[in-house]
Design a protein around this motif. Structure first.
Motif, PDB file in Angstrom:
ATOM      1  N   THR A  15       1.826  -1.310   1.603  1.00 16.51           N
ATOM      2  CA  THR A  15       0.551  -1.191   1.123  1.00 16.51           C
ATOM      3  C   THR A  15       0.421   0.636   0.278  1.00 16.51           C
ATOM      4  N   ALA A  16       1.924   0.980   1.065  1.00 17.33           N
ATOM      5  CA  ALA A  16       2.478   2.464  -0.227  1.00 17.33           C
ATOM      6  C   ALA A  16       3.364   2.007  -1.125  1.00 17.33           C
TER       7      ALA A  16
ATOM      8  N   SER B 262       1.949  -0.970  -3.364  1.00 19.45           N
ATOM      9  CA  SER B 262       1.195  -0.962  -4.140  1.00 19.45           C
ATOM     10  C   SER B 262       0.542  -0.145  -4.714  1.00 19.45           C
ATOM     11  N   MET B 263       0.372   1.101  -3.076  1.00 23.25           N
ATOM     12  CA  MET B 263      -0.417   1.869  -4.214  1.00 23.25           C
ATOM     13  C   MET B 263       0.217   3.171  -4.856  1.00 23.25           C
ATOM     14  N   ILE B 264       1.115   3.801  -4.763  1.00 23.71           N
ATOM     15  CA  ILE B 264       2.498   4.942  -5.103  1.00 23.71           C
ATOM     16  C   ILE B 264       3.826   4.168  -5.409  1.00 23.71           C
ATOM     17  N   GLY B 265       3.809   3.156  -5.613  1.00 29.99           N
ATOM     18  CA  GLY B 265       4.999   2.857  -5.707  1.00 29.99           C
ATOM     19  C   GLY B 265       4.946   2.188  -7.095  1.00 29.99           C
TER      20      GLY B 265
ATOM     21  N   ALA C 287      10.765   7.153  -2.934  1.00 31.21           N
ATOM     22  CA  ALA C 287      10.786   6.183  -1.352  1.00 31.21           C
ATOM     23  C   ALA C 287       9.956   5.541  -1.088  1.00 31.21           C
ATOM     24  N   ALA C 288       8.596   5.467  -1.269  1.00 32.69           N
ATOM     25  CA  ALA C 288       8.040   3.568  -1.286  1.00 32.69           C
ATOM     26  C   ALA C 288       8.601   2.679  -1.857  1.00 32.69           C
ATOM     27  N   ALA C 289       8.699   2.239  -2.905  1.00 29.54           N
ATOM     28  CA  ALA C 289       9.126   1.809  -3.697  1.00 29.54           C
ATOM     29  C   ALA C 289      10.654   0.706  -3.340  1.00 29.54           C
TER      30      ALA C 289
END
Length: 321
Positions: free
Chosen positions: A180-181, A183-186, A198-200
């Motif tokens: 989810t991270a 999809s939202m910030i990656g 980092a999330a991506a």
């Protein structure tokens, strides 16, 4: 662990996540999304330089994973200690994979094209993909729906079940939080290029085993489907998967394209910008119809049944040991 994933998959396959429950309490993804939004607001400051925002993105990911995994561990431990707790645990775990909702949304595109025409198909597919719907012809609508089915089978079904099998509820929840991270910030947007790095990257890492397993499931499933080819699926994976813009999505997409003898991916438009991309299943048929979406759904259903059977077998083997 695999026993929990096995029962969670069966439960979600049958009942999905009821709309009335979503309206009352939301969904774990919406709760996780609220936490990510809070971390974004508090840590992602435009006044910080690139390296500072990148470092804070790492902190945000660690905080997100720490909170969700700890919560998963506490819930699983507590529920195993009370009467009927394991049943509640399965019901909670069943909210993590998305077999039924994925099938419903992709089936809606085929139905819209058949009975409502191109405009209805564009509207239906816009709910599951981010590309510009007004620039899609019927074949492109079908490709978009099938690509979404292949990719989301991997990261929406196989991956949460895989990590649940490895780490129980905590593993499944932790995966869902990281995905989810991403999809939202990656995204490679100015606001998230540093903060979402980092999330991506972490999402790429944790989706690697599921993408390969998904491709294998499509290869095996092709052996049970009329006019589908396991051999062509393997050849498409070997030839095309590595050329996808994503290090993971190319595996299930290439497998599905090869199995069905169709061409997926290729150039597409996002936000008015044309993105050049290589075809998966290059040389396959590119003029697709709603019947091809239904063939892809049939392949995915067989692959899903194989996944459930595999997890049931693993749970039985571990039980015997």
């Amino acid at each position: 662990m695999f026993l929990l994933a096995f029962f969670a998959l069966i439960t979600e396959r049958i009942v999905g996540y009821p709309d009335w429950l979503f309206r009352r309490i939301g969904h774990p993804v919406t709760w996780i999304g609220a936490l990510i939004s809070r971390l974004d607001r508090d840590l992602n400051r435009e006044s910080d330089d690139f390296s500072t925002r990148k470092r804070k993105g790492v902190y945000a990911l660690l905080a997100l994973l720490g909170i969700t995994i700890l919560l998963g561990l506490v819930i699983e431990y507590d529920l195993r200690m009370i009467p009927f707790g394991p049943i509640l645990l399965v019901l909670i775990a069943a909210s993590l994979p998305a077999q039924k909702s994925l099938e419903t949304h992709v089936e809606a595109v085929a139905t819209a094209l058949r009975y409502g025409g191109l405009d209805a198909g564009r509207k239906a597919v816009s709910k599951i993909v981010g590309r510009d719907p007004e620039k899609l012809d019927e074949a492109a609508v079908c490709r978009a729906a099938i690509e979404s089915l292949a990719e989301n089978f991997s990261d929406g079904v196989v991956a949460p079940a895989f990590w649940m099998g490895i780490g129980g509820l905590a593993g499944g929840v932790g995966y869902k939080a990281a995905n989810t991270a991403d999809s939202m910030i990656g995204h490679k947007l100015p606001r998230y290029e540093a903060f979402g790095w980092a999330a991506a990257r972490f999402d790429d890492l944790i989706n690697l085993p599921a993408s390969r397993l998904s491709a294998l499931l499509f290869v095996v499933a092709a052996g049970f489907i009329d006019h589908a080819s396991p051999g062509n699926a393997i050849r498409a994976i070997r030839r095309d998967a590595r050329h996808h813009r994503s290090p993971n999505a190319g595996w299930p997409e290439a497998a599905m394209a090869g199995a069905l003898g169709i061409a997926l991916a290729g150039p597409r438009s996002y936000g008015g910008q044309m993105i050049e991309a290589r075809f998966m299943g290059e040389g396959g048929r590119s003029e697709l119809t709603y019947d091809d979406i239904r063939r892809a759904l049939k392949l995915a259903r067989v692959a899903d049944a194989l996944l459930i059977g595999l997890f049931g077998l693993l749970a039985w083997i571990i039980w015997q040991v």
